[in-house]
Design an enzyme around this catalytic site. Structure first.
Site, PDB file in Angstrom:
ATOM      1  N   PHE A   1      15.487 -13.148   2.098  1.00 33.56           N
ATOM      2  CA  PHE A   1      14.044 -13.057   2.294  1.00 33.56           C
ATOM      3  C   PHE A   1      13.487 -14.478   2.284  1.00 33.56           C
ATOM      4  O   PHE A   1      13.514 -15.158   1.266  1.00 33.56           O
ATOM      5  CB  PHE A   1      13.391 -12.193   1.222  1.00 33.56           C
ATOM      6  N   VAL A   2      13.014 -14.915   3.436  1.00 31.23           N
ATOM      7  CA  VAL A   2      12.559 -16.302   3.556  1.00 31.23           C
ATOM      8  C   VAL A   2      11.037 -16.389   3.453  1.00 31.23           C
ATOM      9  O   VAL A   2      10.318 -15.423   3.716  1.00 31.23           O
ATOM     10  CB  VAL A   2      13.063 -16.953   4.870  1.00 31.23           C
TER      11      VAL A   2
ATOM     12  N   ASP B   1      13.426  -9.952  12.745  1.00 32.52           N
ATOM     13  CA  ASP B   1      14.298  -9.389  11.706  1.00 32.52           C
ATOM     14  C   ASP B   1      15.064  -8.218  12.343  1.00 32.52           C
ATOM     15  O   ASP B   1      16.089  -8.412  12.978  1.00 32.52           O
ATOM     16  CB  ASP B   1      13.396  -8.981  10.540  1.00 32.52           C
TER      17      ASP B   1
ATOM     18  N   LYS C   1      17.068 -13.364  12.183  1.00 34.01           N
ATOM     19  CA  LYS C   1      18.134 -12.947  11.256  1.00 34.01           C
ATOM     20  C   LYS C   1      19.105 -12.072  12.037  1.00 34.01           C
ATOM     21  O   LYS C   1      18.914 -10.854  12.129  1.00 34.01           O
ATOM     22  CB  LYS C   1      17.534 -12.095  10.132  1.00 34.01           C
TER      23      LYS C   1
HETATM   24  P1  5GP Z   1      10.990  -6.802  12.440  1.00 31.46           P
HETATM   25  O1  5GP Z   1      10.131  -5.793  13.115  1.00 31.46           O
HETATM   26  O2  5GP Z   1      11.689  -7.753  13.370  1.00 31.46           O
HETATM   27  O3  5GP Z   1      11.975  -6.146  11.500  1.00 31.46           O
HETATM   28  O4  5GP Z   1      10.054  -7.593  11.460  1.00 31.46           O
HETATM   29  C1  5GP Z   1       9.316  -8.677  11.812  1.00 31.46           C
HETATM   30  C2  5GP Z   1       8.287  -9.002  10.749  1.00 31.46           C
HETATM   31  O5  5GP Z   1       8.745  -8.711   9.408  1.00 31.46           O
HETATM   32  C3  5GP Z   1       8.044 -10.512  10.752  1.00 31.46           C
HETATM   33  O6  5GP Z   1       7.051 -10.862  11.712  1.00 31.46           O
HETATM   34  C4  5GP Z   1       7.637 -10.788   9.321  1.00 31.46           C
HETATM   35  O7  5GP Z   1       6.250 -10.567   9.158  1.00 31.46           O
HETATM   36  C5  5GP Z   1       8.385  -9.739   8.505  1.00 31.46           C
HETATM   37  N1  5GP Z   1       9.623 -10.323   7.916  1.00 31.46           N
HETATM   38  C6  5GP Z   1      10.888 -10.049   8.279  1.00 31.46           C
HETATM   39  N2  5GP Z   1      11.775 -10.751   7.543  1.00 31.46           N
HETATM   40  C7  5GP Z   1      11.034 -11.507   6.698  1.00 31.46           C
HETATM   41  C8  5GP Z   1      11.376 -12.484   5.674  1.00 31.46           C
HETATM   42  O8  5GP Z   1      12.541 -12.805   5.401  1.00 31.46           O
HETATM   43  N3  5GP Z   1      10.333 -13.057   5.022  1.00 31.46           N
HETATM   44  C9  5GP Z   1       9.026 -12.737   5.275  1.00 31.46           C
HETATM   45  N4  5GP Z   1       8.104 -13.373   4.563  1.00 31.46           N
HETATM   46  N5  5GP Z   1       8.672 -11.827   6.226  1.00 31.46           N
HETATM   47  C10 5GP Z   1       9.667 -11.225   6.929  1.00 31.46           C
END
Ligand code: 5GP
Length: 181
Positions: free
Chosen positions: A158-159, A109, A137
């Site tokens: 949000f998936v 994300d 994303k």
């Molecule tokens: P980052 O550190 O890249 O922002 O976040 C990664 C973590 O956030 C992912 O491993 C996941 O657990 C959570 N996450 C980010 N976007 C989503 C989403 O759209 N849906 C869900 N269920 N979890 C997400």
């Protein structure tokens, strides 16, 4: 008999079960080819809990005698955005020194969690560290993370499903869906 999952999750489909199966087989073939030479030293590291469904399908498409380990992390932030402040809640069971590590993630994300993982794992002296993520994303990226193997780029929604949760539920949904706002 239909192969559709019967319990009715209230989500719109973003990526179907068939598309997931096809792409995961392609990723497995690509990883098999790239790691052919060092097969026995490949370690798949699943990031708990979101990656477990993807990892269990992916590993069966990798035709190498690789091993597997898991790391649990908690990320601090609000409900929708990680802060990059990450704590290891469950560490690897085995040393990765001299091993070729492939981190397996559910979704990148902001990229902050992956950045932390790269830094942390590098201190353990692996031979190499690469990243495989089912989803990305791009609109949310805060740092330039290189994803070596990517399943699908997804829009800024949000998936859920196929390992991804809403408040710990729905990881067992067999497609990637989203909640319409
Ligand atoms: P980052 O550190 O890249 O922002 O976040 C990664 C973590 O956030 C992912 O491993 C996941 O657990 C959570 N996450 C980010 N976007 C989503 C989403 O759209 N849906 C869900 N269920 N979890 C997400």
């Amino acid at each position: 008999m239909s192969s559709e999952q019967k319990f009715p999750p209230p989500f719109k489909t973003l990526i179907s079960k068939e598309e997931l199966n096809k792409r995961i087989a392609e990723l497995g073939a690509e990883i098999t080819k790239d790691y052919q030479e060092i097969g026995e030293d490949l370690v798949l590291i699943g990031v708990l809990k979101g990656s477990v469904i993807f990892l269990s399908d992916l590993c069966r498409k990798i035709e190498l005698p690789c091993s597997m380990d898991f790391i649990g992390i908690a990320s601090y932030g609000d409900d929708t955005k990680s802060s990059g402040v990450v704590q290891i809640t469950s560490d690897l069971a085995h040393s990765i020194e001299g091993k070729h590590v492939l981190i397996v993630e559910d979704i990148i994300d902001t990229g902050l969690t992956a950045q932390y993982l790269f830094k942390n794992l590098a201190t353990r002296r692996p031979a190499s560290v690469k990243l495989c993520s089912l989803l990305h994303k791009p609109d949310r990226s805060e740092i330039d993370i290189s994803i070596d193997y990517l399943g699908f780029a997804v829009p800024n929604k949000f998936v859920v499903g196929f390992g991804l949760d809403i408040a710990q539920k729905y990881r067992n949904v067999d497609f990637i869906g989203y909640v319409e706002e």
